[in-house]
Design an enzyme around this catalytic site. Sequence first.
Site, PDB file in Angstrom:
ATOM      1  CE  LYS A 189      -3.799  -2.455   2.331  1.00 27.88           C
ATOM      2  NZ  LYS A 189      -4.598  -2.602   3.578  1.00 27.88           N
ATOM      3  CE1 TYR A 242      -9.021  -3.719   0.473  1.00 25.97           C
ATOM      4  CE2 TYR A 242      -8.323  -1.625  -0.450  1.00 25.97           C
ATOM      5  CZ  TYR A 242      -8.044  -2.774   0.266  1.00 25.97           C
ATOM      6  OH  TYR A 242      -6.781  -2.975   0.776  1.00 25.97           O
ATOM      7  CG  ASN A 281      -3.449  -2.838   7.066  1.00 27.52           C
ATOM      8  OD1 ASN A 281      -3.366  -2.362   5.935  1.00 27.52           O
ATOM      9  ND2 ASN A 281      -4.408  -3.674   7.420  1.00 27.52           N
ATOM     10  CG  HIS A 288      -4.727  -6.549  -0.482  1.00 24.29           C
ATOM     11  ND1 HIS A 288      -5.962  -6.712   0.103  1.00 24.29           N
ATOM     12  CD2 HIS A 288      -4.712  -7.376  -1.567  1.00 24.29           C
ATOM     13  CE1 HIS A 288      -6.668  -7.582  -0.626  1.00 24.29           C
ATOM     14  NE2 HIS A 288      -5.938  -7.992  -1.633  1.00 24.29           N
ATOM     15  CD  GLU A 304      -8.017  -9.533  -4.003  1.00 28.31           C
ATOM     16  OE1 GLU A 304      -6.859  -9.890  -3.705  1.00 28.31           O
ATOM     17  OE2 GLU A 304      -8.890  -9.309  -3.133  1.00 28.31           O
TER      18      GLU A 304
HETATM   19  P1  DAT Z   1      -7.350  -7.580   5.205  1.00 25.56           P
HETATM   20  O1  DAT Z   1      -6.606  -6.436   4.551  1.00 25.56           O
HETATM   21  O2  DAT Z   1      -6.559  -8.153   6.341  1.00 25.56           O
HETATM   22  O3  DAT Z   1      -7.821  -8.617   4.226  1.00 25.56           O
HETATM   23  P2  DAT Z   1     -10.104  -6.629   5.280  1.00 25.56           P
HETATM   24  O4  DAT Z   1     -10.246  -7.210   3.914  1.00 25.56           O
HETATM   25  O5  DAT Z   1     -11.128  -6.997   6.295  1.00 25.56           O
HETATM   26  O6  DAT Z   1      -8.659  -6.947   5.899  1.00 25.56           O
HETATM   27  O7  DAT Z   1     -10.102  -5.037   5.181  1.00 25.56           O
HETATM   28  C1  DAT Z   1      -9.384  -4.406   4.132  1.00 25.56           C
HETATM   29  C2  DAT Z   1      -8.639  -3.228   4.715  1.00 25.56           C
HETATM   30  O8  DAT Z   1      -9.568  -2.289   5.261  1.00 25.56           O
HETATM   31  C3  DAT Z   1      -7.714  -3.565   5.885  1.00 25.56           C
HETATM   32  O9  DAT Z   1      -6.451  -4.019   5.457  1.00 25.56           O
HETATM   33  C4  DAT Z   1      -7.627  -2.278   6.600  1.00 25.56           C
HETATM   34  C5  DAT Z   1      -9.007  -1.663   6.390  1.00 25.56           C
HETATM   35  N1  DAT Z   1      -9.861  -1.938   7.564  1.00 25.56           N
HETATM   36  C6  DAT Z   1     -10.424  -3.107   7.907  1.00 25.56           C
HETATM   37  N2  DAT Z   1     -11.130  -3.010   9.038  1.00 25.56           N
HETATM   38  C7  DAT Z   1     -11.027  -1.711   9.406  1.00 25.56           C
HETATM   39  C8  DAT Z   1     -11.532  -0.947  10.495  1.00 25.56           C
HETATM   40  N3  DAT Z   1     -12.296  -1.499  11.447  1.00 25.56           N
HETATM   41  N4  DAT Z   1     -11.186   0.366  10.556  1.00 25.56           N
HETATM   42  C9  DAT Z   1     -10.400   0.939   9.624  1.00 25.56           C
HETATM   43  N5  DAT Z   1      -9.903   0.276   8.563  1.00 25.56           N
HETATM   44  C10 DAT Z   1     -10.208  -1.025   8.459  1.00 25.56           C
HETATM   45 MG    MG Z   2      -9.188  -8.493   2.720  1.00 21.53          MG
END
Ligand code: DAT
Ligand code: MG
Length: 147
Positions: free
Chosen positions: A9, A49, A112, A115, A126
């Site tokens: 990212k 997303y 974070n 991805h 993807e």
């Molecule tokens: P991952 O990236 O571990 O697959 P995800 O698909 O649930 O997680 O979410 C995509 C991204 O969205 C994640 O990397 C960071 C952001 N995200 C997820 N939950 C969040 C939250 N509660 N608050 C803020 N950002 C969040």
């Molecule tokens: Mg995810």
Amino acid sequence: MEQTFVMIKPDGVQRGLVGEIICRFEKKGFTLKGLKLQSVERAFAEKHYADLSSKPFFNGLVEYIISGPVVAMVWEGKNVVTTGRKIIGATNPSDSAPGTIRGDFAVEIGRNVIHGSDAVESARKEIALWFPEGVAEWQSSLHSVDL
Ligand code: DAT
Ligand code: MG
């Protein structure tokens, strides 16, 4: 052979973590099949997303992803989707174990660093979205040198 989509990212690129992240996937033994530095438009980030479009953090997430170039990659190997997620660590860096990428390099869930696809089917989607041109087809020649 199984493939996964991994994206460094904008914060990961800006903090100079590209080499470190590639190193971890390479040293594990996975094979690099696609790699590009790319800035994406809002509509593209929203598509990537799409499953999260109803979440309260969706707009902020999209703003973050389009805030600077990302590094899009395809990695290949046995169980690379699940193992790649282990290398990356839990979504919230507060929960990511030390030794994982997020555990070692992140503090905020909204920054974070990286991805990784969460299932073989989402990896397929993807990879098709990010690499419509296809990925590299190559095999190691290390064991077939004939001099
Ligand atoms: P991952 O990236 O571990 O697959 P995800 O698909 O649930 O997680 O979410 C995509 C991204 O969205 C994640 O990397 C960071 C952001 N995200 C997820 N939950 C969040 C939250 N509660 N608050 C803020 N950002 C969040
Ligand atoms: Mg995810």
